[in-house]
Design an enzyme around this catalytic site. Structure first.
Site, short mmCIF file in Angstrom:
data_model
loop_
_atom_site.label_atom_id
_atom_site.label_comp_id
_atom_site.label_asym_id
_atom_site.label_seq_id
_atom_site.Cartn_x
_atom_site.Cartn_y
_atom_site.Cartn_z
N GLY A 8 46.07 39.23 28.22
CA GLY A 8 47.38 38.90 27.68
C GLY A 8 48.51 39.21 28.59
CG HIS A 65 47.85 35.33 32.82
ND1 HIS A 65 48.98 36.35 32.79
CD2 HIS A 65 46.89 36.20 33.09
CE1 HIS A 65 48.48 37.48 32.71
NE2 HIS A 65 47.13 37.53 32.92
CG ASP A 121 43.62 40.86 39.58
OD1 ASP A 121 44.15 42.22 39.63
OD2 ASP A 121 44.20 40.12 38.88
CD GLN A 157 39.18 40.89 37.52
OE1 GLN A 157 39.25 41.85 36.94
NE2 GLN A 157 39.97 39.84 37.53
CB SER A 160 50.30 42.08 32.54
OG SER A 160 49.41 40.72 32.32
NE ARG A 161 48.23 48.01 35.24
CZ ARG A 161 47.18 47.24 35.18
NH1 ARG A 161 46.90 46.30 35.91
NH2 ARG A 161 46.04 47.74 34.67
P1 AMP Z 1 44.80 39.84 33.86
O1 AMP Z 1 45.31 39.52 32.32
O2 AMP Z 1 45.57 40.76 34.62
O3 AMP Z 1 43.27 40.56 33.57
O4 AMP Z 1 44.47 38.91 34.52
C1 AMP Z 1 43.84 37.53 34.16
C2 AMP Z 1 43.42 36.61 35.26
O5 AMP Z 1 44.67 36.19 35.55
C3 AMP Z 1 42.73 37.19 36.26
O6 AMP Z 1 41.82 36.14 36.90
C4 AMP Z 1 43.81 37.57 37.43
O7 AMP Z 1 43.46 37.69 38.78
C5 AMP Z 1 44.78 36.42 37.25
N1 AMP Z 1 46.15 36.54 37.70
C6 AMP Z 1 46.74 37.53 37.20
N2 AMP Z 1 48.08 37.64 37.94
C7 AMP Z 1 48.09 36.34 38.76
C8 AMP Z 1 48.91 35.83 39.55
N3 AMP Z 1 50.14 36.43 39.88
N4 AMP Z 1 48.64 34.74 40.22
C9 AMP Z 1 47.15 34.03 40.00
N5 AMP Z 1 46.39 34.73 39.24
C10 AMP Z 1 46.77 35.84 38.43
#
Ligand code: AMP
Length: 290
Positions: free
Chosen positions: A34, A40, A156, A159, A192-193
């Site tokens: 979220g 995202h 990530d 990950q 998100s951070r």
């Molecule tokens: P998170 O909500 O941070 O767990 O991220 C959910 C998904 O969005 C993960 O697969 C992240 O790698 C991807 N994501 C987060 N930030 C970005 C970004 N700036 N560009 C592309 N994908 C992202």
């Protein structure tokens, strides 16, 4: 037009998925925590173009946080998240509570995977238990959602590599699709951070990607050691940010590159502290496998 469904119950989710499966529909899945941003949304858009049905999960997974303050401060913005996803045409948002995902007394179901070097470097060594929690939640979500394809960001990168490895080792019938990092106009990787940063801090944080792009752009003419030192100095200049690690690593094993000519795909990775916020980023240097 069918409106987007928002579900917090896994049995209700399962019955919707069963209907879709019986109808032979192809399901694309975007797992998130979220506080959604354009990074995202790019995953959701890609999933939308490649599938009959798109599911987004929103769940701040406590088992992947090694720092209780980070978990407590993690931004939670469900209502505005739903408003961002609906226009893209997602069919369903799964937003369970912690109790729904981890009912007390239930087997925690952590898949037994040998991650090899992926579990020894960078995020694995700086955030003990992090990938165990990531594998646990993604495995659970895959079992609930039964997607044909799942979409993850290269932001990530470690990950993404861990999930590819888990999916391969336990033969899950899910295509793992990696998607490029989406950045702010100043180069800062969206995260998100970033919502926890002030305007000034966001300007400062752009130095991280600038340093990583410098490494990429000077890879041929400078030694890895020079680039490494330059990147740290660039990020830590004026003392506001502190580098946790920088690694120029093989994009397959994620181990530091020793022989630059013997490595087919190389990326540069960084984790940086800015006040109480920890930011990560990575940039491709070369990829002869593409
Ligand atoms: P998170 O909500 O941070 O767990 O991220 C959910 C998904 O969005 C993960 O697969 C992240 O790698 C991807 N994501 C987060 N930030 C970005 C970004 N700036 N560009 C592309 N994908 C992202």
């Amino acid at each position: 037009m069918v409106l987007m469904q928002v579900i917090d119950n896994k049995r209700v989710l399962s019955s919707v998925i069963t209907d879709w499966k019986e109808a032979g529909l192809k399901i694309g899945f975007v797992p998130t925590m979220g506080a959604l941003h354009e990074g995202h949304l790019a995953l959701v858009r890609k999933a939308r173009t490649e599938n009959d049905r798109v599911i987004v999960s929103i769940f701040v997974n406590p088992t992947q946080f090694n720092n209780p303050d980070d978990l407590k401060n993690y931004p939670r913005t469900l209502d505005s998240d739903l408003k961002k996803i609906e226009p893209i045409g997602a069919d369903l948002v799964f937003a369970p509570s912690v109790g729904e995902m981890y009912p007390p007394g239930e087997d925690p179901e952590v898949p037994e995977i040998n991650l090899g070097s992926l579990d020894q470097v960078m995020e694995a060594s700086h955030r003990p238990g992090h990938f165990k929690g990531v594998m646990q939640v993604v495995y659970k979500l895959f079992k609930m959602v039964r997607p044909d394809s799942a979409y993850f960001g290269e932001k990530d990168f470690q990950q993404l590599a861990v999930i590819r490895e888990m999916t391969k080792q336990i033969n899950l019938p899910v295509a793992i699709i990696g998607c490029p990092t989406v950045r702010e106009s100043n180069g800062l990787a969206m995260s998100s951070r970033n919502a926890l940063l002030s305007v000034e801090q966001r300007i400062e944080a752009a130095k991280i990607s600038r340093a990583l792009f410098y490494v990429r752009d000077n890879w041929i003419t400078s030694s890895p050691d020079e680039l490494f030192q330059h990147a740290i100095a660039g990020i830590e200049k004026n003392g506001i940010m502190k580098v946790e690690y920088i690694s120029i690593a093989d994009a397959q094993t994620l181990e530091p590159v020793i022989n630059r000519n013997g490595t087919n795909s190389i990326r540069v990775f960084a984790a940086v502290r800015l006040g109480s916020v920890r930011l990560i980023d990575n940039v491709e240097i070369l990829n002869n496998n593409a």
